[in-house]
Design a protein around this motif. Structure first.
Motif, mmCIF file in Angstrom:
data_model
loop_
_atom_site.group_PDB
_atom_site.id
_atom_site.type_symbol
_atom_site.label_atom_id
_atom_site.label_comp_id
_atom_site.label_asym_id
_atom_site.label_seq_id
_atom_site.Cartn_x
_atom_site.Cartn_y
_atom_site.Cartn_z
ATOM 1 N N ASP A 230 31.639 40.183 39.218
ATOM 2 C CA ASP A 230 32.276 41.083 40.444
ATOM 3 C C ASP A 230 32.565 40.409 41.365
ATOM 4 O OD1 ASP A 230 31.596 43.859 39.252
ATOM 5 O OD2 ASP A 230 29.736 43.193 39.440
ATOM 6 N N GLN A 231 31.975 39.230 41.483
ATOM 7 C CA GLN A 231 32.016 38.396 42.656
ATOM 8 C C GLN A 231 32.070 36.972 41.952
ATOM 9 O OE1 GLN A 231 30.451 38.480 46.852
ATOM 10 N NE2 GLN A 231 28.926 36.891 45.878
ATOM 11 N N ILE A 232 32.938 35.952 42.540
ATOM 12 C CA ILE A 232 32.801 34.634 41.908
ATOM 13 C C ILE A 232 32.720 33.917 43.291
ATOM 14 C CG2 ILE A 232 33.849 32.845 40.735
ATOM 15 C CD1 ILE A 232 35.465 35.014 39.307
ATOM 16 N N ALA A 233 31.648 32.759 43.097
ATOM 17 C CA ALA A 233 31.644 31.685 43.908
ATOM 18 C C ALA A 233 32.012 30.076 43.258
ATOM 19 C CB ALA A 233 30.223 31.476 44.756
ATOM 20 N N LEU A 234 32.975 29.671 43.704
ATOM 21 C CA LEU A 234 33.463 28.366 43.006
ATOM 22 C C LEU A 234 32.916 27.318 43.894
ATOM 23 C CD1 LEU A 234 34.951 27.307 40.616
ATOM 24 C CD2 LEU A 234 36.855 27.262 42.140
ATOM 25 N N LEU A 235 32.058 26.362 43.089
ATOM 26 C CA LEU A 235 31.418 25.205 43.680
ATOM 27 C C LEU A 235 32.315 23.741 43.357
ATOM 28 C CD1 LEU A 235 28.014 26.304 43.064
ATOM 29 C CD2 LEU A 235 28.822 25.876 45.523
ATOM 30 N N LYS A 236 32.162 23.038 44.372
ATOM 31 C CA LYS A 236 32.659 21.685 43.884
ATOM 32 C C LYS A 236 31.539 20.640 44.839
ATOM 33 C CE LYS A 236 36.676 18.446 44.583
ATOM 34 N NZ LYS A 236 37.513 17.981 45.574
ATOM 35 N N GLU A 237 31.265 19.805 44.004
ATOM 36 C CA GLU A 237 30.411 18.747 44.740
ATOM 37 C C GLU A 237 29.410 19.224 45.724
ATOM 38 O OE1 GLU A 237 33.084 15.748 46.172
ATOM 39 O OE2 GLU A 237 33.875 15.629 44.013
ATOM 40 N N GLY A 238 28.828 20.457 45.362
ATOM 41 C CA GLY A 238 27.644 21.106 46.016
ATOM 42 C C GLY A 238 28.417 22.095 47.331
ATOM 43 N N ARG A 239 29.869 22.093 47.349
ATOM 44 C CA ARG A 239 30.184 22.905 48.482
ATOM 45 C C ARG A 239 30.939 24.054 47.740
ATOM 46 N NH1 ARG A 239 30.219 17.450 49.807
ATOM 47 N NH2 ARG A 239 29.980 17.091 52.223
ATOM 48 N N VAL A 240 30.916 25.245 48.525
ATOM 49 C CA VAL A 240 31.560 26.444 48.208
ATOM 50 C C VAL A 240 33.033 26.190 48.571
ATOM 51 C CG1 VAL A 240 31.796 28.987 48.385
ATOM 52 C CG2 VAL A 240 29.596 27.938 48.294
ATOM 53 N N GLN A 241 33.773 26.523 47.543
ATOM 54 C CA GLN A 241 35.490 26.188 47.782
ATOM 55 C C GLN A 241 35.938 27.859 47.934
ATOM 56 O OE1 GLN A 241 36.861 23.124 47.335
ATOM 57 N NE2 GLN A 241 34.620 22.734 47.449
ATOM 58 N N GLN A 242 35.482 28.822 47.322
ATOM 59 C CA GLN A 242 36.034 29.897 47.569
ATOM 60 C C GLN A 242 34.989 31.074 46.962
ATOM 61 O OE1 GLN A 242 39.891 30.805 46.190
ATOM 62 N NE2 GLN A 242 40.166 32.837 47.285
#
Ligand SMILES: Nc1ncnc2c1ncn2[C@@H]1O[C@H](COP(=O)(O)OP(=O)(O)O)[C@@H](O)[C@H]1O
Ligand SMILES: [Mg+2]
Length: 352
Positions: A230-242
């Motif tokens: 329902d919700q997506i959190a996209l991570l890169k190198e430990g940081r949330v991108q969106q």
């Protein structure tokens, strides 16, 4: 009850000795000291109750770290984590154990780790036993759960006598039967063949509709994220991108990294009329209950359906609410623009 199940504010987790000192140093210099590695950095995230939230990212992006922070298996180096309003760092060890037992349905990993010497019924009941549910109730609930996943009649079979797909259903039944509103799943379907995997995803969606737990599911597969979240959190190198709904992530990627992730996604199946429409012009003001356009769709109509209608009739479409209010309009140009954001030769591969 609050609509928020879990709330993270500026959560950082560094691994290695002297984590607190490393964190200060990293803040000051942007470099990690020797022996120190980045788990997650400045994550602020709200996990809504009763929905499925997906933590998505490549291997090493911090997904499992984040999941373990949520139920207190890891302590954050900095930041605040609230579970149902309770700040985790204020809890003593015993309180944390109790909260974990009461609020969380445990953690589900790849393969679901079934107990070979227990029957299907025994496997489902086992989790409840750990949570000290009385025997009668345990068995009754385990029975119901097995029926729910289509394993009624197989109660007394052992995992080895069940097919791979049935074993996974069993695992899913066990997870969903447990007390506790919050279910954490770390790549539960990653080791499965594609067909079983799709089956299980569908099963999870079906079960979730009934049980409406707060699910936090980790995956590195964008298709899975879009399908289940329902919700997506996209991570890169430990940081949330969106953080956003599948539709938001696909139609409005926050940066080039997210855009690259969603480049291959079939937008026609995912986007809806409401995300591609243009606001009504003044002449078509929403107050007017009878819009001039004779062709109309609801805001939830998929882009694929809008495309089909437009290909048969190029008139401008009205997007109407259930009450008949004009929410926006869709011209053939709007449709083309939405589709053009897809890279050429994208396969229409997302099967809903
Ligand atoms: N116990 C640990 N000790 C040191 N570093 C770790 C530990 N667990 C994870 N990490 C590091 O933290 C980062 C994120 O790991 P992880 O959360 O497991 O990512 P993911 O689940 O997205 O693959 C990686 O760089 C990993 O090497
Ligand atoms: Mg992981």
């Amino acid at each position: 009850m609050s609509q928020t199940a879990l709330e993270l504010k500026n959560v950082c987790k560094l691994y290695g000795p002297h984590a607190a000192r490393s964190l200060e140093r990293y803040r000051a210099t942007g470099r990690l000291g020797p022996g120190s590695s980045m788990g997650v950095w400045e994550v602020s995230l709200t996990i809504p109750r009763g929905k499925t939230s997906v933590l998505m990212g490549l291997s090493g992006s911090g997904k499992s770290t984040l999941l373990r922070l949520l139920n207190g298996l890891h302590q954050p180096t900095a930041g605040s984590i609230r579970v149902g309003g309770t700040e985790l760092s204020t809890l003593k060890r015993q309180q944390l154990v109790r909260l974990r037992r009461k609020t969380f349905s445990g953690m589900v990993f790849q393969g679901f780790a079934l107990l070979p010497h227990r029957t299907a019924l025994g496997n489902v009941a086992f989790g409840l036993e750990l949570q000290r549910v009385k025997k009668r109730e345990r068995l009754a609930r385990a029975h119901t759960a097995l029926e729910l996943v289509g394993l009624g009649g197989h109660e007394h079979r052992y995992p080895r006598d069940l097919s791979g797909g049935m074993q996974q259903r069993l695992g899913l039944a066990r997870a969903l039967t447990l007390e506790g509103d919050i279910l954490l799943m770390d790549e539960p379907f990653s080791a499965l063949d594609p067909i079983t995997r799709r089956e299980l995803q569908a099963e999870l969606l079906r079960l979730q509709e009934r049980v409406q737990k707060t699910i936090v599911l980790v995956t590195h597969d964008m298709e899975e994220a879009l399908k289940l979240g329902d919700q997506i959190a996209l991570l890169k190198e430990g940081r949330v991108q969106q953080v956003g709904t599948p539709e938001e992530i696909v139609s409005r990627p926050a940066n080039a990294y997210v855009a690259a992730f969603v480049a291959g996604v079939d937008r026609a199946a995912l986007l809806t009329a409401s995300s591609i429409m243009a606001a009504p012009t003044l002449a078509e003001h929403p107050a007017r209950q009878h819009p001039a356009h004779e062709h109309w769709v609801s805001p939830e109509t998929s882009l694929a359906d809008v495309l089909r209608i437009t290909s048969q009739n190029t008139a401008t479409l009205s997007v109407l609410s259930a009450e008949g209010q004009l929410l926006g309009t869709i011209t053939p140009q709007n449709v083309l623009a939405a589709l053009a954001a897809n890279p050429p030769n994208t396969q229409l591969k997302r099967s809903l």
